[in-house]
Design a protein around this motif. Structure first.
Motif, PDB file in Angstrom:
ATOM      1  N   ALA A 173       0.822  -1.218   0.000  1.00  9.95           N
ATOM      2  CA  ALA A 173       0.000   0.000   0.000  1.00  9.95           C
ATOM      3  C   ALA A 173       0.848   1.258   0.000  1.00  9.95           C
ATOM      4  CB  ALA A 173      -0.929   0.001   1.214  1.00  9.95           C
ATOM      5  N   GLU A 174       2.126   1.129   0.388  1.00  9.60           N
ATOM      6  CA  GLU A 174       3.005   2.289   0.455  1.00  9.60           C
ATOM      7  C   GLU A 174       3.925   2.336  -0.757  1.00  9.60           C
ATOM      8  OE1 GLU A 174       5.060   1.680   4.097  1.00  9.60           O
ATOM      9  OE2 GLU A 174       3.338   2.189   5.372  1.00  9.60           O
ATOM     10  N   GLY A 175       4.359   3.513  -1.087  1.00  7.69           N
ATOM     11  CA  GLY A 175       5.402   3.673  -2.099  1.00  7.69           C
ATOM     12  C   GLY A 175       4.955   3.468  -3.523  1.00  7.69           C
ATOM     13  N   GLN A 176       3.653   3.331  -3.768  1.00 10.34           N
ATOM     14  CA  GLN A 176       3.160   3.151  -5.124  1.00 10.34           C
ATOM     15  C   GLN A 176       2.460   4.432  -5.552  1.00 10.34           C
ATOM     16  OE1 GLN A 176       3.391   1.226  -7.541  1.00 10.34           O
ATOM     17  NE2 GLN A 176       1.613   1.430  -8.846  1.00 10.34           N
ATOM     18  N   PRO A 177       2.992   5.137  -6.551  1.00 11.92           N
ATOM     19  CA  PRO A 177       2.327   6.364  -7.006  1.00 11.92           C
ATOM     20  C   PRO A 177       0.981   6.054  -7.655  1.00 11.92           C
ATOM     21  CG  PRO A 177       4.138   5.752  -8.475  1.00 11.92           C
ATOM     22  CD  PRO A 177       4.221   4.827  -7.303  1.00 11.92           C
ATOM     23  N   GLY A 178       0.074   6.984  -7.530  1.00 13.21           N
ATOM     24  CA  GLY A 178      -1.238   6.779  -8.144  1.00 13.21           C
ATOM     25  C   GLY A 178      -2.124   5.917  -7.270  1.00 13.21           C
ATOM     26  N   GLU A 179      -2.850   5.006  -7.924  1.00 11.26           N
ATOM     27  CA  GLU A 179      -3.813   4.147  -7.234  1.00 11.26           C
ATOM     28  C   GLU A 179      -3.110   3.269  -6.201  1.00 11.26           C
ATOM     29  OE1 GLU A 179      -7.760   2.456  -6.707  1.00 11.26           O
ATOM     30  OE2 GLU A 179      -6.950   4.312  -7.538  1.00 11.26           O
ATOM     31  N   GLN A 180      -3.616   3.261  -4.967  1.00 11.12           N
ATOM     32  CA  GLN A 180      -3.039   2.434  -3.905  1.00 11.12           C
ATOM     33  C   GLN A 180      -3.299   0.964  -4.188  1.00 11.12           C
ATOM     34  OE1 GLN A 180      -4.853   2.263   0.152  1.00 11.12           O
ATOM     35  NE2 GLN A 180      -2.911   3.234   0.787  1.00 11.12           N
ATOM     36  N   VAL A 181      -2.268   0.111  -3.942  1.00 12.09           N
ATOM     37  CA  VAL A 181      -2.396  -1.326  -4.181  1.00 12.09           C
ATOM     38  C   VAL A 181      -2.881  -1.991  -2.895  1.00 12.09           C
ATOM     39  CG1 VAL A 181      -1.188  -3.460  -4.768  1.00 12.09           C
ATOM     40  CG2 VAL A 181      -0.603  -1.321  -5.940  1.00 12.09           C
ATOM     41  N   LEU A 182      -4.083  -2.531  -2.944  1.00 14.41           N
ATOM     42  CA  LEU A 182      -4.660  -3.254  -1.818  1.00 14.41           C
ATOM     43  C   LEU A 182      -4.612  -4.743  -2.126  1.00 14.41           C
ATOM     44  CD1 LEU A 182      -6.231  -3.222   0.886  1.00 14.41           C
ATOM     45  CD2 LEU A 182      -8.344  -3.038  -0.474  1.00 14.41           C
ATOM     46  N   LEU A 183      -4.160  -5.546  -1.175  1.00 16.68           N
ATOM     47  CA  LEU A 183      -4.000  -6.978  -1.401  1.00 16.68           C
ATOM     48  C   LEU A 183      -5.024  -7.777  -0.612  1.00 16.68           C
ATOM     49  CD1 LEU A 183      -0.101  -7.464  -1.177  1.00 16.68           C
ATOM     50  CD2 LEU A 183      -1.519  -7.138  -3.217  1.00 16.68           C
ATOM     51  N   ASP A 184      -5.584  -8.797  -1.288  1.00 15.89           N
ATOM     52  CA  ASP A 184      -6.383  -9.822  -0.620  1.00 15.89           C
ATOM     53  C   ASP A 184      -5.428 -10.989  -0.343  1.00 15.89           C
ATOM     54  OD1 ASP A 184      -8.757  -8.294  -1.190  1.00 15.89           O
ATOM     55  OD2 ASP A 184      -8.647  -9.113  -3.235  1.00 15.89           O
ATOM     56  N   VAL A 185      -5.300 -11.403   0.918  1.00  9.13           N
ATOM     57  CA  VAL A 185      -4.299 -12.413   1.285  1.00  9.13           C
ATOM     58  C   VAL A 185      -4.938 -13.502   2.123  1.00  9.13           C
ATOM     59  CG1 VAL A 185      -2.058 -12.856   2.360  1.00  9.13           C
ATOM     60  CG2 VAL A 185      -2.531 -10.612   1.316  1.00  9.13           C
ATOM     61  N   GLY A 186      -4.693 -14.773   1.736  1.00  9.99           N
ATOM     62  CA  GLY A 186      -5.111 -15.927   2.530  1.00  9.99           C
ATOM     63  C   GLY A 186      -3.900 -16.637   3.095  1.00  9.99           C
ATOM     64  N   VAL A 187      -3.992 -17.044   4.364  1.00  7.97           N
ATOM     65  CA  VAL A 187      -2.881 -17.706   5.058  1.00  7.97           C
ATOM     66  C   VAL A 187      -3.341 -19.078   5.523  1.00  7.97           C
ATOM     67  CG1 VAL A 187      -1.233 -17.571   6.961  1.00  7.97           C
ATOM     68  CG2 VAL A 187      -2.029 -15.464   5.849  1.00  7.97           C
TER      69      VAL A 187
END
Length: 511
Positions: free
Chosen positions: A467-481
């Motif tokens: 979510a940090e350090g990416q210009p423009g649209e924020q990258v949100l991750l769906d994560v399964g553990v």
């Protein structure tokens, strides 16, 4: 001692008793015609001993071969009734000069062509004086048979190289290294043991050895400067040209090199160095750099190696360079087939190979194995809104995140090495992780040795870094553990559960 080093007398000089010079010359020509160019091995040259026995009427003739610092009897060459050969180190030294030597009970006749004599005839003839006319055909015979033995050696070497090209370069490179070394030791005169070390960008490490202490060599490595400046010791120019170096006896111990045991530098020599009497070291060049070292050793004879040994060692060095080229080419092809072009991460094929290895490792070591599956939340909307270039940039950004250390809690997880399908399972390393691009916008992270709770900490770290350090649209991750269960040998349930939990996370983000 009769001097056999003087110029050849004319064939018309006095011949052996009862044999004319013409008949002697014709007889020699006949036997040489029969022997030269038709033999397939040293045993086929036994006719030379029989000719000497029959022509000169001596009590017996025995064949000798230089091996392991001494003279060994070749029983296949026995003619007449030769007695046990009463020869020692003094006779070995004489043989190496290439000059025939008269002893009270016989004559030692070196069989020498271009190189140092490695074979000889012992002509048992107590008290006999050899005339000039008798010496002449014996010297001609010695030269012809010595040259034929060298031809056989060259043929054997050629067949060896052809076999290496045909059978080994297409197979596993570890086998190619070992087979190359085995053939080198069997072919190079005076060789008894040897090793092959490859430079891995940091140190020289053994990839093959023959009759050395395998356990000793597997635990050590050698720094470039120690291998080049101390062990090799001929200077940078010779090193850069791949010039073979021969060292003997005490000089080996004096120029022996420091070595690394793990990360610890040991100031001293390996114990096995004390057993080596002579050594040939060949720097092996690839792409203009020394990338391997071939070592050929004698354990019994400080003077084992002459020009023929050095020339053959150099030729095996060339073959090792070809194997290195093949290995590097395969590594590049394999890496390309297992690497995602966009992100630089290992791809789905690499994941499948690595998962099998980590499942084995978890079973062998009784350690946990945790998996994270993730995708970019609403990736299609990102592509549709900002274009595919923006989507690719988001994937590259995530690939970069997964290529860097990840801080979670009071620990830092670092990207793990990429093992190949042929490697053995490693001990689990709970502070390392293995990241892959699963396909499309999906990624996977394997955490060998990590519990599910530790996996959730890593998930939080990955989501925050993405979510940090990416210009423009924020990258949100769906994560399964998910963590491997004991009744899941193929990892099927592990994959299914991680996938289900990834979609659970996706639904939470949509709410």
């Amino acid at each position: 001692m009769t001097d056999f080093s003087s110029p050849l007398p004319h064939p018309s000089a006095a011949a052996p008793s009862g044999v004319s010079a013409e008949r002697l010359t014709a007889s020699l020509a006949e036997v040489l015609t029969e022997l030269m160019g038709t033999s397939t091995g040293p045993a086929d040259l036994a006719g030379a001993a029989r000719w000497v026995h029959g022509t000169f009427g001596v009590a017996g003739v025995a064949g000798l071969q230089v091996r392991a610092g001494g003279l060994r009897r070749l029983r296949a060459w026995d003619a007449g009734t030769p007695q046990d050969v009463p020869l020692g180190l003094e006779d070995l030294a004489t043989l190496r000069t290439g000059t025939a030597a008269l002893r009270p009970d016989g004559l030692l006749l070196p069989l020498r062509g271009r190189y140092r004599a490695r074979y000889a005839l012992w002509i048992w003839a107590p008290g006999r004086a050899w005339t000039a006319a008798e010496q002449a055909p014996l010297r001609l015979l010695a030269l012809a048979v010595g040259s034929e033995l060298e031809r056989l050696q060259a043929d054997r070497h050629l067949h060896t190289l052809q076999a290496l090209h045909r059978d080994l370069l297409g197979g596993a490179h570890t086998l190619a290294y070992q087979e190359l070394l085995r053939h080198a030791i069997a072919t190079i005169p005076g060789a008894e043991t040897g090793s092959l070390a490859v430079f891995d960008g940091d140190c020289f490490r053994y990839v093959a050895s023959q009759t050395h202490d395998e356990e000793e060599l597997s635990q050590v490595s050698f720094r470039l400067e120690d291998s080049r400046d101390r062990w090799y010791g001929l200077g940078l120019e010779s090193w850069s040209r791949g010039v073979p170096r021969v060292a003997r006896g005490s000089a080996l111990v004096e120029q022996g090199q420091r070595y690394l045991q793990g990360d610890r530098l040991i100031e001293g020599n390996l114990a096995s160095l004390d057993t080596i009497q002579a050594n040939i070291t060949v720097p092996i060049l690839y792409a203009g750099q020394v990338t391997a070292l071939l070592n050929i050793d004698s354990l019994t004879d400080p003077d084992a190696f002459a020009d023929d040994s050095v020339d053959l060692a150099a030729s095996f060095g060339v073959q090792a360079s070809l194997i290195l080229h093949e290995v590097r080419l395969r590594e590049e092809i394999t890496a390309a087939a297992r690497t995602d072009d966009l992100t630089g991460l290992p791809n789905r094929r690499a994941f499948n190979e690595t998962l099998r290895l980590e499942l084995d490792a978890a079973r062998v070591h009784g350690a946990p194995l945790t998996l994270l599956l993730m995708d970019v939340h609403r990736f299609k909307r990102l592509n549709d809104t900002f274009g595919h270039a923006a989507g690719d940039e988001a994937l590259r950004h995530l690939g970069n995140v997964l290529s860097q250390p990840l801080a979670s809690g009071n620990r830092t997880w670092v990207p793990g090495h990429r093992r190949g399908a042929g490697d053995r399972p490693s001990h689990p390393a709970p502070d390392r992780y293995l990241a892959f691009r699963w396909g499309g916008d999906e990624f996977a992270v394997l955490l060998p040795g990590a519990t599910e709770a530790e996996g959730r900490l890593v998930r939080r770290s990955v989501q925050q870094a993405a979510a940090e350090g990416q210009p423009g649209e924020q990258v949100l991750l769906d994560v399964g553990v998910a963590t491997l269960e004991s009744d899941d040998p193929l990892g099927t349930a592990l994959l299914r559960l991680a996938d289900e939990r990834m979609y659970d996370d996706k639904r939470r983000h949509d709410q």
